[in-house]
Design a protein around this motif. Structure first.
Motif, PDB file in Angstrom:
ATOM      1  N   TYR B 556      45.367  24.902  15.191  1.00  9.56           N
ATOM      2  CA  TYR B 556      46.665  24.580  14.636  1.00  9.56           C
ATOM      3  C   TYR B 556      46.970  23.091  14.649  1.00  9.56           C
ATOM      4  O   TYR B 556      47.644  22.587  13.776  1.00  9.56           O
ATOM      5  CB  TYR B 556      47.759  25.341  15.377  1.00  9.56           C
ATOM      6  CG  TYR B 556      47.777  26.789  15.027  1.00  9.56           C
ATOM      7  CD1 TYR B 556      48.333  27.203  13.828  1.00  9.56           C
ATOM      8  CD2 TYR B 556      47.208  27.731  15.862  1.00  9.56           C
ATOM      9  CE1 TYR B 556      48.335  28.538  13.481  1.00  9.56           C
ATOM     10  CE2 TYR B 556      47.202  29.068  15.522  1.00  9.56           C
ATOM     11  CZ  TYR B 556      47.770  29.470  14.325  1.00  9.56           C
ATOM     12  OH  TYR B 556      47.751  30.783  13.971  1.00  9.56           O
ATOM     13  N   LEU B 557      46.458  22.411  15.666  1.00  5.97           N
ATOM     14  CA  LEU B 557      46.775  20.988  15.778  1.00  5.97           C
ATOM     15  C   LEU B 557      45.539  20.119  15.553  1.00  5.97           C
ATOM     16  O   LEU B 557      45.504  18.968  15.955  1.00  5.97           O
ATOM     17  CB  LEU B 557      47.373  20.697  17.157  1.00  5.97           C
ATOM     18  CG  LEU B 557      48.695  21.410  17.457  1.00  5.97           C
ATOM     19  CD1 LEU B 557      49.150  21.109  18.867  1.00  5.97           C
ATOM     20  CD2 LEU B 557      49.771  20.996  16.474  1.00  5.97           C
ATOM     21  N   HIS B 559      44.363  18.684  13.038  1.00  2.00           N
ATOM     22  CA  HIS B 559      44.361  17.593  12.057  1.00  2.00           C
ATOM     23  C   HIS B 559      45.529  16.638  12.199  1.00  2.00           C
ATOM     24  O   HIS B 559      46.041  16.113  11.225  1.00  2.00           O
ATOM     25  CB  HIS B 559      44.313  18.169  10.646  1.00  2.00           C
ATOM     26  CG  HIS B 559      43.059  18.955  10.428  1.00  2.00           C
ATOM     27  ND1 HIS B 559      41.886  18.372  10.019  1.00  2.00           N
ATOM     28  CD2 HIS B 559      42.786  20.262  10.607  1.00  2.00           C
ATOM     29  CE1 HIS B 559      40.954  19.299   9.946  1.00  2.00           C
ATOM     30  NE2 HIS B 559      41.476  20.444  10.302  1.00  2.00           N
ATOM     31  N   ILE B 560      45.962  16.427  13.410  1.00  2.00           N
ATOM     32  CA  ILE B 560      47.009  15.447  13.644  1.00  2.00           C
ATOM     33  C   ILE B 560      46.407  14.059  13.402  1.00  2.00           C
ATOM     34  O   ILE B 560      45.369  13.729  13.973  1.00  2.00           O
ATOM     35  CB  ILE B 560      47.526  15.543  15.098  1.00  2.00           C
ATOM     36  CG1 ILE B 560      48.131  16.918  15.371  1.00  2.00           C
ATOM     37  CG2 ILE B 560      48.513  14.435  15.394  1.00  2.00           C
ATOM     38  CD1 ILE B 560      49.430  17.181  14.659  1.00  2.00           C
ATOM     39  N   PRO B 561      47.026  13.253  12.535  1.00  2.00           N
ATOM     40  CA  PRO B 561      46.410  11.963  12.211  1.00  2.00           C
ATOM     41  C   PRO B 561      46.249  11.073  13.442  1.00  2.00           C
ATOM     42  O   PRO B 561      47.184  10.921  14.227  1.00  2.00           O
ATOM     43  CB  PRO B 561      47.387  11.345  11.202  1.00  2.00           C
ATOM     44  CG  PRO B 561      48.615  12.170  11.248  1.00  2.00           C
ATOM     45  CD  PRO B 561      48.260  13.500  11.791  1.00  2.00           C
ATOM     46  N   ILE B 563      44.543  11.482  16.117  1.00  2.00           N
ATOM     47  CA  ILE B 563      44.277  12.124  17.401  1.00  2.00           C
ATOM     48  C   ILE B 563      42.976  12.917  17.306  1.00  2.00           C
ATOM     49  O   ILE B 563      42.813  13.746  16.422  1.00  2.00           O
ATOM     50  CB  ILE B 563      45.429  13.078  17.793  1.00  2.00           C
ATOM     51  CG1 ILE B 563      46.754  12.339  17.902  1.00  2.00           C
ATOM     52  CG2 ILE B 563      45.118  13.809  19.091  1.00  2.00           C
ATOM     53  CD1 ILE B 563      46.820  11.343  19.021  1.00  2.00           C
TER      54      ILE B 563
END
Lengths: 164, 588
Positions: B556-557, B559-561, B563
């Motif tokens: 869910y997370l 593809h945090i830019p 990171i």
């Protein structure tokens, strides 16, 4: 709506009974399939994840595993409140991964007959995401909304997560 | 062709493991043999390898494999007895036969035995078996175009009804080259042989590991004891402090040794990748009409499996580039006063917790004028920009997608994807690329890669109260700077760092961290490098250096830019790991 009910019935029925964990959110009572709940914990230190959707509270360390935490109030468009002594995180099994959901309070595990589940009324108030409501349970004293949290993130939202 | 019997699976696994190993070594040996044809020991080893493969495959009933290896063995036998002399033509045929063997073995491995066209290759081997050893190329080519002379057995058990008739390796030697569909297929078959799903571990390492685990169990028991004593108030306070301190030290020691052991088990020599290059270089040199000597240095250098798997492709591209663009043909070299044959040096060496792989040629170097002109032609830069560019910036142009100095794409290069692939793969590994080149004397591509991807050294920094971790492998330096020294260039904050203008990223802004009131002009700038780029990250405070285990943030997370993942700190809190590569991309 009818379709959404089928899996719940087929995988968690003992002679037509299912077990639910019930929790509170802004004075309403909700229920989720007990088999999907891994554990219920108090609020630990949450690390904020920058540039994530607003309802992602952050991530926590659950015995060495890093688990994302979703604030149910924010996700459902309810007014955010301060966390108190009753606030809990329900760690749920979402497909292959764990995910935590912040709720106001967790009350009990209840056993109901699957025939008690009624389809949700066409209009659901309160801004609760329509697609994850699997049905409502209308007992004498209480009204319980049955949720399928896997459906909470629509395809678009999943893509949004992935596309960022 | 019998279907693979699952009861013999164990036998089969053994066969595949052994064959894969033998074939890997075989390629290398064959190339060496071409240079040192009088090495009888080497000759015998090659012969034995083929012989072993033949023996086992006939035992397991792989008929096609037996046919090919049998003929190859016969030719090798004649070479061994001195009835034939080693020459490039024979080697071509033998190498072709080994490719075919690899292809067949990878079929077996995939569990889908297909009817492959093998007669073409066999027919090319046959002339060398006739008494008249003078028979050479003509005979081979004459034999080749009749591949169907021996009727292929009816495809009784072909699961895939052979969409394209299996690659015809025969076309390789036919004078007019068909633009190679067979080649990629063969190559792929060969690559598939490098199996990474199982590991062979030295028994000694395993024993050591068991010992360490034993120690850990002892320390745990000790810890339980101390806890019990404490619960029952049996221990005096100073006593407890001392005991607990000792325990902490011992657990720390055992854990770090355990970590080292497991780490070592994941390490494999880079040789695994390097060993396929001699053959690639040889065939390219022949195709290009160049004379090249490939020197491999430090192939025993070990690095993590995950890294080994990823560096193959970029290295092939760099080698191709060096062969095609860098090294000159013998005539040109002689005219330039260099030795006829070019040298290509592939080396690997450890430096700290990085591995440095370098590909160095003594060709004509990178022509910066030509690169610049091409870039202008393609509209990537303007004349004015080019005039003001440093050599380094010009080299950076090479990494732009679609950039190629060649006017026409060939089989080997010119499509402009190569360097882009290199850059992407190296970035994925959070490595750095450096180019050194002197016109007329050659160029060197230096790759700096982390040894492992699971546990990394990192620099912990604080951004207005939040802790972030930056992989130390991408950190070049950290400085304490007064913010009044920052300059603005069209809205972008930069810092003059010696002779370099460093673009800055304020992590506080990028990560939307709330400022904590007091404004301090002094801050820290962490200079990071991502592939060929450099930039400065502005942070509030440096916390320290720590070895951290990378944990994924989940799907869910993911593809945090900016990171790359997360890690758990000593106090149990989660810290996010910054991905400098992604940061640089987002900020572009």
């Amino acid at each position: 709506m009818q379709n959404a009910l089928v899996p719940v019935k087929s995988e968690n029925t003992h002679g037509g009974f299912i077990q639910l964990v019930s929790f509170n959110l802004d004075q309403e009572e909700y229920g989720v399939d007990v088999l999907k709940v891994c554990e219920i914990i108090r609020m630990p230190d949450v690390t904020r994840v920058p540039n994530a959707p607003h309802y992602v509270e952050g991530v926590i360390n659950l015995r060495g595993k890093v688990v994302p935490i979703i604030c149910m109030r924010k996700k459902f468009g309810l007014i955010a409140t301060e966390n108190d002594k009753q606030t809990r995180i329900m760690v749920m099994n979402m497909g292959e991964e764990l995910m935590g959901f912040i709720v106001d309070a967790v009350s009990e595990v209840i056993r109901i007959s699957s025939s008690e589940i009624q389809p949700a009324p066409a209009m659901v108030a309160g801004g609760v995401a329509h697609e994850c409501i699997a049905g409502v349970i209308n007992q004498a004293e209480r009204l319980l909304v049955l949720l399928t949290l896997e459906k909470m993130f629509s395809h678009d939202e999943k893509n949004l997560f992935n596309g960022m | 062709m019998p279907p693979i019997d699952s009861e013999d699976q164990e036998l089969l696994d053994g066969f595949l493991a052994e064959t894969t190993e033998l074939l890997g070594k075989l390629d290398e040996d064959l190339i060496t043999l071409e240079k040192a044809s009088d090495d009888t020991e080497l000759m015998n080893r090659i012969f034995r390898s083929i012989h072993t493969i033949k023996g086992v495959s006939s035992f397991l009933g792989f008929d096609l494999l037996v046919k090919v290896t049998h003929k190859t063995e016969d030719v090798l036998n004649r070479l061994r007895k001195g009835e034939l002399a080693v020459n490039p033509e024979i080697m071509d045929v033998i190498l072709e036969a080994t490719s075919l063997v690899k292809l067949l073995v990878s079929d077996i491995k995939a569990g889908t035995i297909q009817e492959r066209e093998i007669d073409g290759t066999i027919n090319k081997l046959i002339p060398y078996l006739l008494d008249n050893s003078g028979v050479t190329r003509q005979a081979a080519t004459a034999a080749a175009p009749t591949p169907n002379s021996a009727p292929a057995p009816a495809p009784t058990h072909a699961p895939i009804p052979a969409p394209a008739p299996a690659p015809k390796p025969a076309s390789d030697l036919v004078p007019k080259k068909v633009p190679a569909p067979p080649k990629p297929v063969e190559g792929k078959g060969g690559d598939d042989l490098s199996d990474n799903s199982t590991v062979r571990v030295d028994v000694k390492r395993l024993d050591d590991l068991m010992n360490q685990v034993g120690e850990l169990v002892l320390e745990r028991n000790r810890m339980i004891q101390i806890n019990q004593d404490l619960q029952q108030n049996d221990v005096q306070r100073p006593d407890f402090n001392e005991e607990f301190g000792k325990l902490t030290k011992r657990v720390g020691l055992v854990t770090s040794e355990l970590q080292m052991q497991v780490f070592k088990m994941r390490m494999i020599p880079v040789e695994k990748v390097f060993k396929k290059f001699p053959r690639i270089v040889r065939s390219m040199a022949r195709d290009l009409g160049k004379e090249v000597e490939l020197q491999i240095i430090g192939e025993e250098t070990e690095l993590d499996r995950s890294v080994v798997d990823e560096i193959g492709d970029p290295l092939i591209h760099l080698i191709r580039n060096a062969m095609d663009h860098g090294l000159e043909t013998p005539d040109v070299r002689l005219a330039a006063g260099k030795p006829r044959g070019g040298t290509l040096i592939l080396s690997a060496v450890h430096e700290g917790n990085q591995i440095i792989i370098s590909i160095k040629d003594d060709g004509n170097g990178i022509n910066t004028d030509q690169v610049g002109r091409k870039a202008i032609e393609k509209g990537l830069i303007t004349e004015d920009q080019f005039a003001g560019m440093s050599q380094r910036e010009i080299f950076d142009l090479l990494f732009l997608p679609g950039f190629s100095t060649k006017d026409k794409a060939t089989d080997l290069s010119g499509r402009g994807v190569g360097m882009d692939v290199v850059k992407t793969n190296i970035k994925k590994l959070s490595g750095l690329i450096e180019i050194k080149s002197t016109k007329g004397l050659g160029s060197e591509f230096i790759l700096r890669l982390p040894l492992t991807l699971a546990i990394i050294q990192s620099l912990l920094v604080e951004v207005e109260g939040e802790i972030y971790s930056i992989p130390l492998s991408s950190v070049l330096e950290a400085l304490r700077v007064d913010q009044r020294q920052f300059h603005q260039i069209s809205g972008q904050e930069v810092l003059k760092l010696r002779d370099f203008v460093l673009p800055l990223i304020r992590l506080q802004k990028f990560f939307n961290v709330l400022p904590r009131g007091e404004i301090d002009n002094l801050c820290f700038v962490v200079v990071v490098g991502a592939a060929e780029k450099r930039m400065g990250l502005v942070v509030t405070r440096l916390v320290g250096q720590q070895e951290v285990a990378i944990k994924s943030l989940g799907n869910y997370l993911a593809h945090i830019p900016g990171i790359a993942g997360s890690t758990v700190l000593g106090d149990g809190r989660v810290a996010l790991i910054i991905d400098p590569v992604a940061l640089s991309e987002v900020c572009e």
